[in-house]
Design a protein around this motif. Structure first.
Motif, PDB file in Angstrom:
ATOM      1  N   UNK A   1      -6.200  32.834  13.452  1.00 15.47           N
ATOM      2  CA  UNK A   1      -6.683  34.170  13.796  1.00 15.47           C
ATOM      3  C   UNK A   1      -5.479  34.965  14.288  1.00 15.47           C
ATOM      4  N   UNK A   2      -4.845  35.686  13.373  1.00 14.99           N
ATOM      5  CA  UNK A   2      -3.590  36.369  13.712  1.00 14.99           C
ATOM      6  C   UNK A   2      -3.827  37.751  14.305  1.00 14.99           C
ATOM      7  N   UNK A   3      -2.901  38.128  15.139  1.00 13.25           N
ATOM      8  CA  UNK A   3      -2.905  39.475  15.705  1.00 13.25           C
ATOM      9  C   UNK A   3      -2.039  40.381  14.834  1.00 13.25           C
ATOM     10  N   UNK A   4      -0.866  39.905  14.453  1.00 15.15           N
ATOM     11  CA  UNK A   4       0.059  40.705  13.654  1.00 15.15           C
ATOM     12  C   UNK A   4       0.204  40.065  12.276  1.00 15.15           C
ATOM     13  N   UNK A   5      -0.649  40.448  11.358  1.00  9.71           N
ATOM     14  CA  UNK A   5      -0.648  39.874  10.019  1.00  9.71           C
ATOM     15  C   UNK A   5       0.595  40.198   9.205  1.00  9.71           C
ATOM     16  N   UNK A   6       1.356  41.203   9.630  1.00  6.76           N
ATOM     17  CA  UNK A   6       2.568  41.563   8.895  1.00  6.76           C
ATOM     18  C   UNK A   6       3.636  40.486   8.992  1.00  6.76           C
ATOM     19  N   UNK A   7       3.684  39.767  10.114  1.00  8.89           N
ATOM     20  CA  UNK A   7       4.748  38.770  10.291  1.00  8.89           C
ATOM     21  C   UNK A   7       4.246  37.358  10.578  1.00  8.89           C
ATOM     22  N   UNK A   8       2.991  37.202  10.920  1.00  7.59           N
ATOM     23  CA  UNK A   8       2.522  35.882  11.362  1.00  7.59           C
ATOM     24  C   UNK A   8       1.427  35.266  10.501  1.00  7.59           C
ATOM     25  N   UNK A   9       1.218  35.748   9.292  1.00 12.19           N
ATOM     26  CA  UNK A   9       0.150  35.223   8.447  1.00 12.19           C
ATOM     27  C   UNK A   9       0.470  33.789   8.011  1.00 12.19           C
ATOM     28  N   UNK A  10      -0.487  32.870   8.186  1.00  7.43           N
ATOM     29  CA  UNK A  10      -0.243  31.482   7.782  1.00  7.43           C
ATOM     30  C   UNK A  10      -0.332  31.306   6.276  1.00  7.43           C
ATOM     31  N   UNK A  11       0.409  30.316   5.767  1.00 10.93           N
ATOM     32  CA  UNK A  11       0.251  29.946   4.359  1.00 10.93           C
ATOM     33  C   UNK A  11      -0.710  28.763   4.290  1.00 10.93           C
ATOM     34  N   UNK A  12      -0.915  28.232   3.101  1.00 12.81           N
ATOM     35  CA  UNK A  12      -1.901  27.149   2.902  1.00 12.81           C
ATOM     36  C   UNK A  12      -1.550  25.908   3.715  1.00 12.81           C
ATOM     37  N   UNK A  13      -0.269  25.568   3.793  1.00 12.71           N
ATOM     38  CA  UNK A  13       0.146  24.389   4.562  1.00 12.71           C
ATOM     39  C   UNK A  13      -0.113  24.614   6.045  1.00 12.71           C
ATOM     40  N   UNK A  14       0.229  25.788   6.541  1.00 16.26           N
ATOM     41  CA  UNK A  14      -0.028  26.108   7.948  1.00 16.26           C
ATOM     42  C   UNK A  14      -1.521  25.985   8.255  1.00 16.26           C
ATOM     43  N   UNK A  15      -2.350  26.544   7.377  1.00 15.75           N
ATOM     44  CA  UNK A  15      -3.802  26.490   7.597  1.00 15.75           C
ATOM     45  C   UNK A  15      -4.300  25.049   7.653  1.00 15.75           C
TER      46      UNK A  15
END
Length: 189
Positions: free
Chosen positions: A90-104
């Motif tokens: 659940x990101x606050x700043x999707x411009x720089x902190x969006x997870x990829x599939x591995x992160x998820x």
């Protein structure tokens, strides 16, 4: 001749796998070192801001204006084959902190272990993908985090979040929830 060539190839492959396996604990330690650099820099400044202003507004302003700058500064101190970053489901700043599939996937494993009551905040996960090793450290929501990430936000905090992050998803946490992860990415060198 073919047998000795096969044996030599097998020996080289085994040696390479052994070297990679031997490198993994070192990469993990190196990754944890970089994670601590970023986590320590952010935590110390965030704690100071929370002491300065109990409402959380100063801390929120700090995160909005400085968290990514601090991440960039830490990355400048790392070797060219490494970087460190943060993300969340659940990101606050999707411009720089969006997870990829591995992160998820890694974060979902942490969430499942929290739900199964088998979680440890010291559970460092190591994922190898091609020539990059990722080292993950979980971030758990603490009571102080809930001023800006909880379910019962003050009207001033809610308004400030809406203004700074119109697409914010980083609220609704309870103490003990997985807030996110810090990731060190280290390329083989």
């Amino acid at each position: 001749m073919k047998l000795s060539l096969f044996a030599a190839s097998l020996l080289i492959a085994t040696s390479t796998m052994a070297a990679d396996t031997a490198q993994t604990p070192n990469v993990k330690l190196e990754g944890v070192k970089y994670i601590k650099m970023l986590g320590g820099a952010l935590k110390s400044q965030l704690q100071a801001k929370m002491k300065e202003d109990k409402t959380g507004l100063t801390a929120l302003a700090f995160c909005t204006g400085s968290a990514n700058d601090i991440t960039n500064e830490v990355n400048k101190k790392l070797p060219p084959y490494a970087k460190v970053r943060r993300t969340s489901l659940k990101v606050r700043n999707g411009k720089v902190n969006t997870p990829d599939a591995t992160d998820r996937k890694v974060m979902e494993e942490y969430v499942a272990s929290i739900q199964a009551k088998k979680f440890s905040p010291k559970d460092i996960k190591v994922v190898e993908e091609g020539d990059v090793t990722r080292v993950y450290k979980p971030l758990v929501a603490k009571a102080v985090c809930l001023k800006c990430h909880g379910t019962d936000l003050s009207p001033k905090i809610s308004e400030a979040i809406k203004t700074a992050y119109p697409n914010d998803k980083a609220t609704g946490f309870k103490e003990g929830d997985l807030r996110g992860v810090i990731i060190a990415e280290i390329k083989k060198h």
